[in-house]
Design a protein around this motif. Sequence first.
Motif, PDB file in Angstrom:
ATOM      1  N   THR A 133       0.831  -1.216   0.000  1.00  9.45           N
ATOM      2  CA  THR A 133       0.000   0.000   0.000  1.00  9.45           C
ATOM      3  C   THR A 133       0.858   1.255   0.000  1.00  9.45           C
ATOM      4  OG1 THR A 133      -1.698  -1.210   1.229  1.00  9.45           O
ATOM      5  CG2 THR A 133      -1.840   1.187   1.229  1.00  9.45           C
ATOM      6  N   ALA A 134       1.927   1.246   0.832  1.00  7.19           N
ATOM      7  CA  ALA A 134       2.815   2.406   0.885  1.00  7.19           C
ATOM      8  C   ALA A 134       3.521   2.620  -0.450  1.00  7.19           C
ATOM      9  CB  ALA A 134       3.835   2.222   2.007  1.00  7.19           C
ATOM     10  N   ALA A 135       3.918   1.531  -1.110  1.00 11.26           N
ATOM     11  CA  ALA A 135       4.593   1.663  -2.410  1.00 11.26           C
ATOM     12  C   ALA A 135       3.651   2.241  -3.454  1.00 11.26           C
ATOM     13  CB  ALA A 135       5.124   0.299  -2.848  1.00 11.26           C
ATOM     14  N   LYS A 136       2.388   1.787  -3.447  1.00 13.49           N
ATOM     15  CA  LYS A 136       1.424   2.321  -4.412  1.00 13.49           C
ATOM     16  C   LYS A 136       1.141   3.802  -4.149  1.00 13.49           C
ATOM     17  CE  LYS A 136      -0.969  -2.039  -5.355  1.00 13.49           C
ATOM     18  NZ  LYS A 136      -2.242  -2.810  -5.215  1.00 13.49           N
ATOM     19  N   ALA A 137       1.237   4.213  -2.859  1.00 12.63           N
ATOM     20  CA  ALA A 137       0.987   5.613  -2.519  1.00 12.63           C
ATOM     21  C   ALA A 137       2.204   6.504  -2.757  1.00 12.63           C
ATOM     22  CB  ALA A 137       0.562   5.714  -1.055  1.00 12.63           C
ATOM     23  N   GLY A 138       3.322   5.913  -3.206  1.00 12.43           N
ATOM     24  CA  GLY A 138       4.515   6.700  -3.486  1.00 12.43           C
ATOM     25  C   GLY A 138       5.441   6.891  -2.306  1.00 12.43           C
ATOM     26  N   ASN A 139       5.192   6.175  -1.200  1.00 12.53           N
ATOM     27  CA  ASN A 139       6.046   6.292  -0.014  1.00 12.53           C
ATOM     28  C   ASN A 139       7.048   5.140  -0.039  1.00 12.53           C
ATOM     29  OD1 ASN A 139       7.156   6.902   2.437  1.00 12.53           O
ATOM     30  ND2 ASN A 139       5.226   6.955   3.558  1.00 12.53           N
ATOM     31  N   LEU A 142       9.085   4.131   3.438  1.00 11.88           N
ATOM     32  CA  LEU A 142       8.321   3.331   4.385  1.00 11.88           C
ATOM     33  C   LEU A 142       8.126   1.907   3.874  1.00 11.88           C
ATOM     34  CD1 LEU A 142       6.665   3.090   6.973  1.00 11.88           C
ATOM     35  CD2 LEU A 142       4.694   3.970   5.711  1.00 11.88           C
ATOM     36  N   ALA A 143       7.876   1.771   2.568  1.00  8.69           N
ATOM     37  CA  ALA A 143       7.694   0.436   1.995  1.00  8.69           C
ATOM     38  C   ALA A 143       8.966  -0.393   2.126  1.00  8.69           C
ATOM     39  CB  ALA A 143       7.280   0.562   0.534  1.00  8.69           C
ATOM     40  N   LEU A 164      10.881  -5.714  -2.889  1.00  7.11           N
ATOM     41  CA  LEU A 164      11.974  -4.920  -2.321  1.00  7.11           C
ATOM     42  C   LEU A 164      13.006  -4.584  -3.397  1.00  7.11           C
ATOM     43  CD1 LEU A 164      13.290  -3.689   0.167  1.00  7.11           C
ATOM     44  CD2 LEU A 164      14.303  -5.920   0.670  1.00  7.11           C
ATOM     45  N   ALA A 165      13.326  -5.545  -4.265  1.00  5.70           N
ATOM     46  CA  ALA A 165      14.261  -5.277  -5.361  1.00  5.70           C
ATOM     47  C   ALA A 165      13.704  -4.222  -6.302  1.00  5.70           C
ATOM     48  CB  ALA A 165      14.548  -6.571  -6.114  1.00  5.70           C
ATOM     49  N   LEU A 166      12.404  -4.294  -6.599  1.00  8.07           N
ATOM     50  CA  LEU A 166      11.782  -3.307  -7.489  1.00  8.07           C
ATOM     51  C   LEU A 166      11.881  -1.900  -6.902  1.00  8.07           C
ATOM     52  CD1 LEU A 166      10.160  -2.816 -10.071  1.00  8.07           C
ATOM     53  CD2 LEU A 166       8.084  -3.242  -8.745  1.00  8.07           C
ATOM     54  N   LEU A 167      11.679  -1.779  -5.583  1.00  2.10           N
ATOM     55  CA  LEU A 167      11.799  -0.465  -4.942  1.00  2.10           C
ATOM     56  C   LEU A 167      13.239   0.034  -4.968  1.00  2.10           C
ATOM     57  CD1 LEU A 167       9.402  -0.998  -1.920  1.00  2.10           C
ATOM     58  CD2 LEU A 167       9.011   0.455  -3.886  1.00  2.10           C
ATOM     59  N   TYR A 168      14.195  -0.874  -4.781  1.00 12.99           N
ATOM     60  CA  TYR A 168      15.598  -0.469  -4.883  1.00 12.99           C
ATOM     61  C   TYR A 168      15.933  -0.016  -6.311  1.00 12.99           C
ATOM     62  CZ  TYR A 168      16.906  -2.138  -0.218  1.00 12.99           C
ATOM     63  OH  TYR A 168      17.039  -2.305   1.125  1.00 12.99           O
ATOM     64  N   ILE A 169      15.370  -0.685  -7.305  1.00 17.85           N
ATOM     65  CA  ILE A 169      15.588  -0.263  -8.692  1.00 17.85           C
ATOM     66  C   ILE A 169      15.000   1.129  -8.911  1.00 17.85           C
ATOM     67  CG2 ILE A 169      14.991  -0.759 -11.097  1.00 17.85           C
ATOM     68  CD1 ILE A 169      15.032  -3.741 -10.357  1.00 17.85           C
ATOM     69  N   TYR A 170      13.825   1.361  -8.341  1.00 18.05           N
ATOM     70  CA  TYR A 170      13.173   2.666  -8.492  1.00 18.05           C
ATOM     71  C   TYR A 170      14.014   3.784  -7.854  1.00 18.05           C
ATOM     72  CZ  TYR A 170       9.545   6.242  -8.321  1.00 18.05           C
ATOM     73  OH  TYR A 170       8.840   7.408  -8.455  1.00 18.05           O
ATOM     74  N   THR A 171      14.634   3.473  -6.725  1.00 13.70           N
ATOM     75  CA  THR A 171      15.486   4.465  -6.040  1.00 13.70           C
ATOM     76  C   THR A 171      16.925   4.424  -6.531  1.00 13.70           C
ATOM     77  OG1 THR A 171      15.875   2.865  -4.253  1.00 13.70           O
ATOM     78  CG2 THR A 171      14.068   4.425  -3.959  1.00 13.70           C
ATOM     79  N   GLU A 172      17.197   3.617  -7.600  1.00 16.57           N
ATOM     80  CA  GLU A 172      18.510   3.523  -8.239  1.00 16.57           C
ATOM     81  C   GLU A 172      19.584   2.990  -7.304  1.00 16.57           C
ATOM     82  OE1 GLU A 172      19.482   7.223 -10.033  1.00 16.57           O
ATOM     83  OE2 GLU A 172      17.807   7.175 -11.462  1.00 16.57           O
ATOM     84  N   ASP A 173      19.197   2.124  -6.389  1.00 20.18           N
ATOM     85  CA  ASP A 173      20.171   1.433  -5.546  1.00 20.18           C
ATOM     86  C   ASP A 173      20.318   0.016  -6.109  1.00 20.18           C
ATOM     87  OD1 ASP A 173      21.846   0.548  -3.602  1.00 20.18           O
ATOM     88  OD2 ASP A 173      20.610   1.191  -1.908  1.00 20.18           O
TER      89      ASP A 173
END
Length: 459
Positions: A133-139, A142-143, A164-173
Motif C-alpha cells: 500500500t505504501a509503495a502504491k501511494a509513493g512512499n 516506508l515500503a 523490495l528489489a523493485l523499490l531499490y531499482i526505483y530508487t537507483e540502488d
Amino acid sequence: MRCPRCDANINIGAVRCNFCGQDLSVVHYVRRISNAYYNIGLEKARVRDLSGAIDTLKKSLQFDKRNTDARNLLGLIYYEMGETVAALSEWVLSKYLQPEENAADYYINTVQKNQTALDATNQTIKKYNSALTAAKAGNEDLAIIQLKKVVSLNPHFVRAQQLLALLYIYTEDFQKAAKCLNRARRIDFNNTTTLRYMQEIGDRAAVGQGKNSSASRKAQKKDTLANVTPVGHYKEEKRSLMPVVQIIIGVIIGIAVCFVLIRPTLQKGSADSGSQIADTNSQLSVQASQISTLKKEKENLQEEVDSLQKQIVDGDTEALEKVSSYEKLIKGLSYYTAGDKINAAIAVADCKKSDFDTKVAKDLYTTIGSISDSQIAALVSQGISQMNTSYDEAIKTFKKVLSVDEGNQEAMFYMGRCYQRQNKNSKAKTWYEKVIETDDTTSFATQAETYLAQVDGTQ
C-alpha cells in the motif's frame, strides 16, 4: 476410484464400471496425463524451478483434481516460496478429497503446532500488504522499511524479495536490488519476474561494484608513509636562566592581583553576608506562615469536598432504592392485572409502604401486596404436589410462600423435607431449626425434631 457416470466405488484398474457399464478408458488416459504432468513438476521442483513446477502441477490438477500427490507437492512449493496461506489451502483441500492415508495431515499438523511460525506468518502478511500500500501511494522509504522486516521474518518470501528489489531499482540502488534478486533466485531459480528485474538492472550493479573496487585498489596503492613527518638531527640546547626569572615574575604578579582585586571583594562580602542572612531568615518565616495557612485552607476544603461527596452518594443510593421499589411495583401491577395475584404479591414482597411517596403508589402497594390465607394455602399445596415430580420446583414454590409469609411454618417444614430428600442435610437442618424456633408447640415442630435427629445421625 469413482465412476464418472454413477459415482460408484470401483477398482482402480477396472476397464468398465461394474454397476452402469461405463467405459473407463478415457478416465485412465486422463489420470495418466495428470501423473505425467506431476512427474514433470517434481523434476522441476528438484532443480529449483519452482514457478515452472507450479504451472505444471496446476495443469496436472486440471486433468485430475483428485491427484493428491500433485496437490500436496504444490502446497510444499508454495510453503517453500513463503506462501503459507496458499500451501495450507492446498493441503486442506487434499485432505478433504482423500481423508485417509494422506501426507497432508503431517504437513498441516507440522505448521499448526508451531504457533510462533504461524504468528510470524501473520505478521509477514500484514507487513507485506502495508508495504504494498505504501509503495502504491509513493512512499518508497516506508515500503522498504516494512519489506526489510518481512524478509527478516521470512527470508523465503519470494514476492517480498521481488518487491523490495523493485523499490531499490526505483530508487537507483542497484547493488541492493541485485542482492535481493539473487536471494530470490536461490529459492526459485527460473522465476520470470526475477529474471526480468535482473535484466532491467543489467550491468549497472556490476559497474557500481567495479567503481568501488577500483577506488579501494587506488586507496591501497597510496603511500602509507606520506603523512609521516621526518625527524631532524638532534641538537642540544644551551641552558638559560630566563625560565626561572619568568616564573618568579609570574608569582609576584599573582600576589599583587590577590591583594588589589580579591581581598577587597572578600571583605565586602563578609560585611554584606550578615544582612543577607537576616533577610533570608525573615523570608523563610513568612513562607512558613503562608504554608501553614494554606494547609489549614486545604484541610477545610477537603472536609467540604468529603461532605458533598457523601451527600451525593447518599442521594444516589436513595434515588436508586426509590427506582428499584417503583420497578417492583410496576412488575407486581403487571402480574396483578394478568390475574396472578400470588406472583404480584411476591414481586413487592421486599418493599415497604414507606418506600413510596404518593398516595396512589401506596394504595397500589397495599392492594397488590395483600394475599389471602387461602391463596397461601393453595400455593403450599401446589408445592407439596410438586414434591412428587421435582424437588427443585417444589423448593421454588415454597420460597415464593416464604417471600410473602415469612413465618409460614408449613412451608419451612417442607423446604427441609425437600433438602433432606436431596441429601443436602446441612440446608435441611437449617430449615428444621427454623420450624422449631418459629413455634415448638405445633405438629410441624414435633415432626421437624424427629427429622432433625435423623439428619444429625447421617452427618
